[in-house]
Every structure is written in structure tokens, then in C-alpha cells.
Design a protein around this motif. Structure first.
Motif, PDB file in Angstrom:
ATOM      1  N   THR B  34       0.838  -1.197   0.000  1.00 45.48           N
ATOM      2  CA  THR B  34       0.000   0.000   0.000  1.00 45.48           C
ATOM      3  C   THR B  34       0.870   1.243   0.000  1.00 45.48           C
ATOM      4  OG1 THR B  34      -1.758  -1.104   1.240  1.00 45.48           O
ATOM      5  CG2 THR B  34      -1.722   1.309   1.302  1.00 45.48           C
ATOM      6  N   SER B  35       0.589   2.189  -0.889  1.00 45.92           N
ATOM      7  CA  SER B  35       1.292   3.468  -0.858  1.00 45.92           C
ATOM      8  C   SER B  35       0.367   4.517  -0.267  1.00 45.92           C
ATOM      9  CB  SER B  35       1.733   3.885  -2.259  1.00 45.92           C
ATOM     10  OG  SER B  35       0.616   4.228  -3.040  1.00 45.92           O
ATOM     11  N   ILE B  36       0.959   5.391   0.541  1.00 43.89           N
ATOM     12  CA  ILE B  36       0.120   6.414   1.156  1.00 43.89           C
ATOM     13  C   ILE B  36      -0.480   7.330   0.091  1.00 43.89           C
ATOM     14  CG2 ILE B  36       1.169   6.434   3.441  1.00 43.89           C
ATOM     15  CD1 ILE B  36       2.957   8.655   2.586  1.00 43.89           C
ATOM     16  N   ASN B  37       0.183   7.393  -1.045  1.00 45.95           N
ATOM     17  CA  ASN B  37      -0.372   8.183  -2.139  1.00 45.95           C
ATOM     18  C   ASN B  37      -1.721   7.624  -2.600  1.00 45.95           C
ATOM     19  OD1 ASN B  37      -0.252  10.311  -3.977  1.00 45.95           O
ATOM     20  ND2 ASN B  37       0.484   8.952  -5.592  1.00 45.95           N
ATOM     21  N   SER B  38      -1.814   6.315  -2.720  1.00 45.55           N
ATOM     22  CA  SER B  38      -3.066   5.716  -3.173  1.00 45.55           C
ATOM     23  C   SER B  38      -4.172   5.932  -2.146  1.00 45.55           C
ATOM     24  CB  SER B  38      -2.872   4.225  -3.452  1.00 45.55           C
ATOM     25  OG  SER B  38      -2.652   3.519  -2.241  1.00 45.55           O
ATOM     26  N   VAL B  39      -3.799   5.916  -0.871  1.00 47.80           N
ATOM     27  CA  VAL B  39      -4.788   6.183   0.176  1.00 47.80           C
ATOM     28  C   VAL B  39      -5.269   7.621   0.071  1.00 47.80           C
ATOM     29  CG1 VAL B  39      -5.184   6.319   2.659  1.00 47.80           C
ATOM     30  CG2 VAL B  39      -3.796   4.468   1.724  1.00 47.80           C
ATOM     31  N   ALA B  40      -4.311   8.534  -0.142  1.00 45.24           N
ATOM     32  CA  ALA B  40      -4.672   9.949  -0.275  1.00 45.24           C
ATOM     33  C   ALA B  40      -5.626  10.159  -1.447  1.00 45.24           C
ATOM     34  CB  ALA B  40      -3.410  10.792  -0.445  1.00 45.24           C
ATOM     35  N   GLU B  41      -5.317   9.504  -2.552  1.00 44.86           N
ATOM     36  CA  GLU B  41      -6.178   9.632  -3.734  1.00 44.86           C
ATOM     37  C   GLU B  41      -7.593   9.153  -3.433  1.00 44.86           C
ATOM     38  OE1 GLU B  41      -4.462   7.621  -7.039  1.00 44.86           O
ATOM     39  OE2 GLU B  41      -2.997   9.205  -7.453  1.00 44.86           O
ATOM     40  N   ALA B  42      -7.681   8.081  -2.651  1.00 43.01           N
ATOM     41  CA  ALA B  42      -8.995   7.522  -2.349  1.00 43.01           C
ATOM     42  C   ALA B  42      -9.871   8.493  -1.574  1.00 43.01           C
ATOM     43  CB  ALA B  42      -8.843   6.224  -1.566  1.00 43.01           C
ATOM     44  N   VAL B  43      -9.273   9.420  -0.858  1.00 38.64           N
ATOM     45  CA  VAL B  43     -10.071  10.410  -0.131  1.00 38.64           C
ATOM     46  C   VAL B  43      -9.956  11.780  -0.777  1.00 38.64           C
ATOM     47  CG1 VAL B  43     -10.020   9.216   2.067  1.00 38.64           C
ATOM     48  CG2 VAL B  43      -8.190  10.801   1.515  1.00 38.64           C
ATOM     49  N   ASN B  44      -9.443  11.791  -2.007  1.00 32.42           N
ATOM     50  CA  ASN B  44      -9.386  13.025  -2.806  1.00 32.42           C
ATOM     51  C   ASN B  44      -8.574  14.139  -2.182  1.00 32.42           C
ATOM     52  OD1 ASN B  44     -10.789  12.316  -5.186  1.00 32.42           O
ATOM     53  ND2 ASN B  44     -12.731  12.436  -4.062  1.00 32.42           N
ATOM     54  N   ILE B  45      -7.465  13.778  -1.581  1.00 34.73           N
ATOM     55  CA  ILE B  45      -6.512  14.801  -1.155  1.00 34.73           C
ATOM     56  C   ILE B  45      -5.133  14.387  -1.651  1.00 34.73           C
ATOM     57  CG2 ILE B  45      -7.805  15.485   0.917  1.00 34.73           C
ATOM     58  CD1 ILE B  45      -5.855  13.776   2.543  1.00 34.73           C
ATOM     59  N   LYS B  46      -4.159  15.257  -1.469  1.00 33.17           N
ATOM     60  CA  LYS B  46      -2.804  14.954  -1.904  1.00 33.17           C
ATOM     61  C   LYS B  46      -2.019  14.332  -0.743  1.00 33.17           C
ATOM     62  CE  LYS B  46      -3.606  16.571  -5.945  1.00 33.17           C
ATOM     63  NZ  LYS B  46      -3.625  15.711  -7.137  1.00 33.17           N
ATOM     64  N   LYS B  47      -0.938  13.681  -1.113  1.00 32.86           N
ATOM     65  CA  LYS B  47      -0.151  12.957  -0.121  1.00 32.86           C
ATOM     66  C   LYS B  47       0.298  13.815   1.050  1.00 32.86           C
ATOM     67  CE  LYS B  47       3.833  11.689  -1.515  1.00 32.86           C
ATOM     68  NZ  LYS B  47       5.038  11.055  -2.078  1.00 32.86           N
ATOM     69  N   PRO B  48       0.853  15.023   0.808  1.00 36.49           N
ATOM     70  CA  PRO B  48       1.286  15.824   1.957  1.00 36.49           C
ATOM     71  C   PRO B  48       0.127  16.188   2.889  1.00 36.49           C
ATOM     72  CG  PRO B  48       2.298  16.629  -0.044  1.00 36.49           C
ATOM     73  CD  PRO B  48       1.256  15.642  -0.460  1.00 36.49           C
ATOM     74  N   SER B  49      -1.068  16.283   2.343  1.00 36.93           N
ATOM     75  CA  SER B  49      -2.220  16.580   3.189  1.00 36.93           C
ATOM     76  C   SER B  49      -2.531  15.397   4.106  1.00 36.93           C
ATOM     77  CB  SER B  49      -3.437  16.890   2.323  1.00 36.93           C
ATOM     78  OG  SER B  49      -3.136  17.907   1.406  1.00 36.93           O
ATOM     79  N   LEU B  50      -2.359  14.212   3.571  1.00 35.79           N
ATOM     80  CA  LEU B  50      -2.547  13.033   4.413  1.00 35.79           C
ATOM     81  C   LEU B  50      -1.501  13.031   5.526  1.00 35.79           C
ATOM     82  CD1 LEU B  50      -3.243   9.407   3.308  1.00 35.79           C
ATOM     83  CD2 LEU B  50      -1.433   9.869   4.929  1.00 35.79           C
ATOM     84  N   LEU B  51      -0.272  13.368   5.149  1.00 38.22           N
ATOM     85  CA  LEU B  51       0.812  13.361   6.144  1.00 38.22           C
ATOM     86  C   LEU B  51       0.639  14.473   7.167  1.00 38.22           C
ATOM     87  CD1 LEU B  51       3.769  12.480   3.771  1.00 38.22           C
ATOM     88  CD2 LEU B  51       2.962  11.120   5.696  1.00 38.22           C
ATOM     89  N   HIS B  52      -0.236  15.411   6.867  1.00 39.18           N
ATOM     90  CA  HIS B  52      -0.574  16.426   7.867  1.00 39.18           C
ATOM     91  C   HIS B  52      -1.379  15.801   9.000  1.00 39.18           C
ATOM     92  CE1 HIS B  52      -2.116  20.087   9.695  1.00 39.18           C
ATOM     93  NE2 HIS B  52      -3.340  19.614   9.514  1.00 39.18           N
TER      94      HIS B  52
END
Lengths: 206, 206
Positions: B34-52
Motif C-alpha cells: 500500500t502506498s500512502i499516495n493511493s490512500v490519499a487519492e482515495a479520499v481526494n486529497i494529496k499525499k502531503p495533506s494526508l501526512l498532515h
DNA sequence: TATTCACCCTACCAACCGGTAGGTAGGCAC
DNA sequence: GTGCCTACCTACCGGTTGGTAGGGTGAATA
């Protein structure tokens, strides 16, 4: 990435040593968690040398799965040929399954991983590793039921519970080993085996 | 990498939606897959926003595990409080476990994955997800045995087989669904449940 | 009005991934 | 010798990964 301990069986040829190391790596870390570089290091060669023997990571993984599958199948054949009596045959097959679990926990874990990672591929018709076991055992139970030696029950549902219990127990052994004391752990190993046998005899045998 | 379908529950806040998507992703592809990028995409945000919201992939994974663990624990408490009768309590707890498996197969799969990937962490003493279930059920069986309502057997070995059978069945459902016809699949679901109940009643209850 | 802060973004990084290109050393056949 | 093979190597490629730096925005707070 955890470093793999090197495989120390210099009598095997390189290809076999790669397969062996790959089995250990894939079963410990899964397909994505394993890099072919780490496998190569475990057999003391460089990555391109590994790719000389197996042209891609997928091919290597496939080769590992296949070697497990063929081995498992021959195990089944041997167990089925061991007796004519249905009860004894049933116990022998379960015993064979148990022995495989015990001697090759890596293989057991890897096949479970494959089912989690790739249910559609794992299920490609006759390729599914448990399919032949279930088929043969369902036949066996049906025969026993016709002979009046087994209780009436749904063979598939019964088998799945028994095999599942055994399978699950094996893959959780590393965890249990860390929780229980050495003596408790050893005792549980024995008790679980006996308990499973009791379940079979109580529920299936007349 | 397979693209995740987006989570469509806009009433939840972002953090919860991330957790939800992460659970699905981790359970389907594992930690490394699993890449955190794919998770971010699934909730329609960008990766750095997820890492926030979750400062690292490990933290996110840990948060998912924890949310499952607390939920599972509360489920157990509810089931234990439901009755005074040992037999009924036993059936209720197994029923609760079954319901959890059925309603949250993702959680079931993820916890099994964690045990495969990281047996030492999975086993960190009281953190192991099955520990409270086993403890409470072992007590329950001991009590039943003292009251003369349960057969004499090793509670731990018995429980492990029952819970293992159920657990294994759930994680292999996706595979089974691909092998069996829809009607066979549905029938097996029912039969397995009934079969497991029979095993408990036959082996444990007096 | 000024400041803070949660939230999300673009742009970027070093590290690592699977895989390729191209070359070297040694064994065997002719 | 020449030619060809297997087995292994170093060097490198494009792409992806987890994670960082830093800027914009809008709502709450002082």
C-alpha cells in the motif's frame, strides 16, 4: 528491510538456493515486502545474477509457488494410498497435512499470504492449493457416509473448519511462541493436536 | 498498484475518511503493498495533506490497528454482559465474533496480516488482538467445567481451534467466492456456521 | 484589524525498486 | 587456436516510494 540470514547449504546449486531463500523471504515479508536484491544477498550473489536464473520477480515468485504446490500434491497422493479403511485414511490425510504444516511452516504461511494478496489468482480453478485436498477428502467422507461409518454432515463445511483450524494454528505459532512460556507453548502444541483429533472422531466417526 | 475506489461518505471528517480508506487498502494489499499516495487519492486529497493528519505511514498503520483493537474490545464486553448462563454466554461471544468477521472482513484480514508480517509486534503482551477474547473465554469455560456444564478439555486448545476455523474461513471467502457458484457459496456460508455450532455443542456442552 | 492556526496545495528530495546493457572469466566442443 | 555457452559482475536506467519545505487560504481568535 530486515536482512535475511544466508542459506548455508553449499551442496545445492545456485538455482535451488535462490528458491529456498525466496521462499523464506516471501513467506516472511510477502511479495511487496521482499526485494529480489535481499534474496540475492542471502545466497551471496548480485541481483543481476539472480535475474539470470529467474527472469523477473514474478517468475521467481511463481516458481516458489509451483514448487510448493507440486510437493503438497505428492504428499496428498502418498497419504491417500496408505490405507483402505475410511477412518484410517481420514486420519492419515490429516496427519499428512499436519506434518507438512509442522515441517514447512514457511510454505504454509506463503500459501495463506497468496490467498490474502491475490484471491483471484489463488482461485484460478484447479490451481488453488487446497482444492485437491478438499476434493479428495469430500469424496472420502461421502464414501464413509455411504458405508455407514461416518455421521451425516456437510463434508465441505466440516472439512473447512478442521483444515482452517489447523492452518490458522500454524500461522499463529510465531505469535504464540512470544506470548507463552516455553513449557506452555510446548504443551499447547500437543493439546491442540489432540483436540483436533477429538473433534474429528467425535463429530465424524460413528 | 490497483486504484482504490474513493470513499463516499462526505459526512465524515477527513481524518476518519483517511482511516477508513487506509483500512481497506492495508487489508487488501498489506503494509508494503500500500502506498500512502493511493490512500490519499482515495479520499481526494494529496499525499502531503494526508501526512498532515498522520505524520508517517507507520503512524497511519498504527492508528488503523488501534481503531480496530478498541472496537473489537468493546464488542467483547457487550457480548460478555449479555447473559449469566455459561452456555448462552459462550454462544453469544462466538456469535459476536462471527458478526464482527461478517461485518468487517477488512479488519479480520488486516489483523491476520499483522500476525504474519510482524509476529513479534503482534504479540506485544496485552496488545495482541485475540488475547482478551481468549482470556475471557478460557475463564468462562473453566467456570462451566466447575459447574459441571462443560466437558473436561483444555480450554485454550479447544478455543484456538474454534476461533481459528472461523477466522480462516472468513479470510478465504474471497477465494471461495471465485471457485463456487453463487448458490453453493451461499449454502456453504450457512453450513459452515451451523457446523461450527455443532462442534461447540458436541464437544463442549454436556 | 492583526494574528493565529488548521488544512491543503505544488515542488522537490534521497533512497530504493525491478530490470537492462554490456562486459568478464572459465569450461567445453571442434 | 576459435566459437559458444553459462554464470556472474559493474554500471546504469526510469519510475516510485516515504517524507520535507514552504506557500496559499479561509475561518476563528485576540
Amino acid at each position: 528491510m530486515t536482512k535475511l540470514k544466508s542459506v548455508k547449504t553449499p551442496e545445492l546449486d545456485t538455482k535451488s538456493r535462490i528458491l529456498q531463500a525466496a521462499l523464506e523471504a516471501f513467506s516472511q515479508s510477502g511479495f511487496y515486502g521482499t526485494s529480489i536484491n535481499s534474496v540475492a544477498e542471502a545466497v551471496n550473489i548480485k541481483k543481476p545474477s539472480l535475474l539470470h536464473h529467474f527472469s523477473s520477480k514474478e517468475k521467481l515468485y511463481g516458481a516458489v509457488l509451483e514448487s510448493i504446490s507440486t510437493r503438497l500434491l505428492s504428499e496428498l497422493e502418498a497419504a491417500m494410498a496408505s490405507s483402505e479403511d475410511e477412518k484410517q485414511q481420514m486420519l492419515n490425510v490429516m496427519d499428512s497435512f499436519y506434518r507438512w504444516n509442522k515441517e514447512c511452516p514457511n510454505e504454509t504461511v506463503l500459501l495463506l499470504r497468496e490467498m490474502l494478496d491475490n484471491p483471484q489468482r489463488a482461485a484460478t480453478a484447479h490451481n488453488w492449493y487446497l482444492a485437491p485436498w478438499l476434493e479428495r477428502l469430500v469424496e472420502l467422507i461421502r464414501r464413509g457416509q455411504q458405508n455407514g461409518r461416518f455421521h451425516e454432515l456437510e463434508p465441505m463445511a466440516f472439512l473447512y473448519n478442521i483444515i482452517g483450524a489447523q492452518h490458522y494454528f500454524v500461522v499463529s505459532l510465531p505469535t504464540l511462541k512470544q506470548i507463552l512460556s516455553a513449557s506452555d507453548f510446548k504443551a499447547l502444541l500437543k493439546q491442540q493436536r489432540q483436540e483436533l483429533k477429538s473433534l474429528i472422531e467425535l463429530r465424524l466417526f460413528k
